[in-house]
Design a protein around this motif. Sequence first.
Motif: not given
Length: 377
Positions: A59-62, A88-97, A52-55
């Motif tokens: 939700i749509k692109i995830q 850069y990865y932060r689990e708190s921003v992810y809506w997907i498994e 992705f281009h940003c951290a």
Amino acid sequence: MKFIHTADLHLDREFEGVVQKTPYRPYKILEMIIDFAISEAVDLVLFVGDNFHCAHPSIKIQSYFADQLARLAEHEIQAAVIFGNHDYYRESVYWIEFPENVTVFKQESVESATLCLKNGEKVTISGFSYKHAHIYEDKISEYPSRNLEGNYHIGLFHGEFSGNNFAPANLSDMLAKDYDYWALGHIHLANQMARNVIYPGTPQGRTKKEQTNFVVLGTLTASALETDFHDLAEIHFETLTLDLSLCDTLAQALTFIKSNLTETTAFYSLIFENYEKIAENLQEAIGNDGLIEELRQHYVIVKLRLQPLLVETVQARIVVPDFTLPAIDFAQIFTNLPPKKEIQKLLGDSDFQAEVMENLQLFASQQFDFENEDKVT
């Protein structure tokens, strides 16, 4: 073992410098990569950062990313994913498994995972993800030596071999690990650093600078590595320099220009040279955007530019002594403009600054005669 290596997808980044509406969406490159993986019946797909281009991707692109990776599972294809300095990865921003066929490296310390492939072979993958926008220390020292228990060992690395901000690495240290393959990311132009150490470049260029749009198709056996670069990009940026010396009229020029625009999936930047016979009217048509508007009815045109003429045709000219075009203080210009990020980003862009200077040099060369061989420096 057969694999695909890609990096720097920047799925949520749009084309840059393109003001026209087009039917092309750069994130579609992921579907092409997945289609290619399935058609080639690979065992593994490697995603080496800046997916992705940003951290904080939407939700749509995830969901789009996860859905495309899940398509691989239907064909028993596994995937390995790391995150780079942009995403850069932060689990708190992810809506997907992530799907079960995907191994995700979520830590900034180097980790290893051994995968059992559909053909029964085992491959060990070592890598890390950024958890911050920058990593200043060397990470290669953290990678373990080759795992002798598996069939193959692959290193995933998103970083650079120069500079200090993005996990600066040394090629000899990397080769000393004795891995079968190093899949690199971060540099948007393809570069084979060694036989088995490769940057594929971004698979879909977003600007005219990103011209090597590749993924790597690799085959590993017990005794050999074979790699091929494949261009899957739907869109390519092209810069054409057109010689208008045979064009006596504007009608001839327009016909000639259009005859050179042959690719419907190209984003063109056009440079015109040797246009003495139609100079005044051509300059006017470019200055008032008349020509670019006409061309944009059928083609995607990023910009038009005139090369200075060798033989000037402007009648009113002034002879001036030796002259050097002064540098522009863009920092001073900042202070006189609204403090908007968009303006600051534009003025701070090196390409924009270079274009401003080119246009000033062009204007000066067309309006004045210089004693120092008609040349503005």
